[in-house]
Design a protein around this motif. Structure first.
Motif, PDB file in Angstrom:
ATOM      1  N   GLU A  35      -1.986  -9.885   3.034  1.00  0.00           N
ATOM      2  CA  GLU A  35      -1.374  -8.555   3.017  1.00  0.00           C
ATOM      3  C   GLU A  35      -2.409  -7.479   2.703  1.00  0.00           C
ATOM      4  O   GLU A  35      -2.409  -6.411   3.321  1.00  0.00           O
ATOM      5  N   GLU A  36      -3.306  -7.761   1.763  1.00  0.00           N
ATOM      6  CA  GLU A  36      -4.349  -6.801   1.424  1.00  0.00           C
ATOM      7  C   GLU A  36      -5.247  -6.506   2.619  1.00  0.00           C
ATOM      8  O   GLU A  36      -5.607  -5.356   2.867  1.00  0.00           O
ATOM      9  N   ASN A  54      -3.330  -4.477   5.291  1.00  0.00           N
ATOM     10  CA  ASN A  54      -3.218  -3.085   4.864  1.00  0.00           C
ATOM     11  C   ASN A  54      -4.534  -2.342   5.059  1.00  0.00           C
ATOM     12  O   ASN A  54      -4.554  -1.172   5.467  1.00  0.00           O
ATOM     13  N   LYS A  55      -5.641  -3.037   4.781  1.00  0.00           N
ATOM     14  CA  LYS A  55      -6.950  -2.399   4.920  1.00  0.00           C
ATOM     15  C   LYS A  55      -7.293  -2.108   6.376  1.00  0.00           C
ATOM     16  O   LYS A  55      -7.743  -1.008   6.712  1.00  0.00           O
ATOM     17  N   ASN A  65      -5.295  -1.727   8.768  1.00  0.00           N
ATOM     18  CA  ASN A  65      -4.334  -0.793   9.355  1.00  0.00           C
ATOM     19  C   ASN A  65      -4.510   0.638   8.868  1.00  0.00           C
ATOM     20  O   ASN A  65      -3.813   1.541   9.321  1.00  0.00           O
ATOM     21  N   GLN A  66      -5.413   0.845   7.932  1.00  0.00           N
ATOM     22  CA  GLN A  66      -5.613   2.195   7.419  1.00  0.00           C
ATOM     23  C   GLN A  66      -6.108   3.130   8.515  1.00  0.00           C
ATOM     24  O   GLN A  66      -6.885   2.749   9.382  1.00  0.00           O
ATOM     25  N   SER A 114      -2.768   4.812   4.409  1.00  0.00           N
ATOM     26  CA  SER A 114      -1.760   3.754   4.492  1.00  0.00           C
ATOM     27  C   SER A 114      -0.653   4.160   5.449  1.00  0.00           C
ATOM     28  O   SER A 114      -0.480   5.356   5.746  1.00  0.00           O
ATOM     29  N   VAL A 173       3.504   3.071   7.096  1.00  0.00           N
ATOM     30  CA  VAL A 173       4.751   2.328   6.965  1.00  0.00           C
ATOM     31  C   VAL A 173       5.452   2.315   8.318  1.00  0.00           C
ATOM     32  O   VAL A 173       5.661   3.381   8.916  1.00  0.00           O
ATOM     33  N   ARG A 185       6.778   6.814  -2.586  1.00  0.00           N
ATOM     34  CA  ARG A 185       5.503   6.542  -1.932  1.00  0.00           C
ATOM     35  C   ARG A 185       4.542   7.702  -2.119  1.00  0.00           C
ATOM     36  O   ARG A 185       3.347   7.511  -2.382  1.00  0.00           O
TER      37      ARG A 185
END
Length: 241
Positions: free
Chosen positions: A87-88, A91-92, A94-95, A219, A221, A233
């Protein structure tokens, strides 16, 4: 004078990068041969677990062995720290650099002082986008940049063009999304190339649905949030220096 141990360690340090490169090449070749129609592999790198390699395809993570003979779909968890390493990483990768977004191609509106900013990829015929637009009306001190992306087919491209080409694109957008007032068709010439650029940007960032929300820290969503969820958020974002 260099001893045998020192020479061995020096040689090992030099050989590790070469070994990693060799494994990457082997993995790429093996997966391409074994998986017909495999999308482009963006990156291959050692994972945090010894002997396990991370394979990035688009914005998704898979794992394999050093020979590329096995493929693992799942999450890698560090049980010592209870961290979801997959997940980390997702997320990275996808930044998105918020400052690099072409905001001139977005429909813009704000509430209050507008000091908090988000970007949204939205289709005018997307029901979840309409729900999110309504929720946004209850969020204070926010500026919203909406990139029109007609991905749902039907008359989405026509609506997007009509909204973008309206004399007041913001008013046209909100009239449709909040009140159901269809945008008027533009008369005369109109440069609607921004809509095409938005679609290309969406593909480049591997955004597959609407709404997609981008925050100032990079980030994002997928999907709509309620006003309370969005507020949480926004408050959790790192403070600006």
């Amino acid at each position: 004078m260099l001893n045998t141990k020192t020479l061995f360690l020096a040689g090992l340090a030099l050989s590790l990068p070469l070994l990693a490169q060799a494994n990457e090449a082997v993995i790429r070749k093996s997966l391409a041969e074994k998986l017909a129609g495999l999308p482009k592999i963006e990156d291959v790198r050692p994972s945090a677990m010894a002997g396990l390699w991370e394979v990035r395809i688009g914005n998704e993570i898979r794992y394999t062995d050093p020979t590329g003979n096995y493929l693992i779909e799942g999450e890698l968890i560090d049980l010592r720290t209870r961290k979801n390493l997959t997940e980390e990483r997702v997320n990275k990768i996808n930044q998105i650099d918020f400052a690099s977004l072409p905001l001139k191609d977005a429909v813009v509106w704000k509430n209050g002082n507008g000091k908090r900013k988000i970007a949204v990829f939205a289709d005018p015929n997307c029901g979840y986008c309409k729900r999110f637009e309504r929720a946004l009306q209850d969020v204070k001190d926010i500026t919203v940049y909406t990139f029109l992306v007609p991905i749902l087919g039907g008359d989405s491209p026509e609506k997007s063009r009509s909204i973008w080409c309206a004399k007041d694109a913001t008013a046209s957008w909100q009239a449709w999304m909040l009140e159901g007032k269809a945008p008027s068709k533009p008369t005369g010439a109109c440069d609607d190339s921004a809509v095409e650029r938005n679609a290309a940007m969406m593909r480049r960032y591997h955004i597959n649905g609407t709404p997609a929300i981008i925050f100032e820290d990079g980030s994002r969503v997928p999907g709509a949030l309620g006003a309370d969820q969005l507020e949480k958020r926004l408050q959790a974002l790192p403070s600006k220096s």
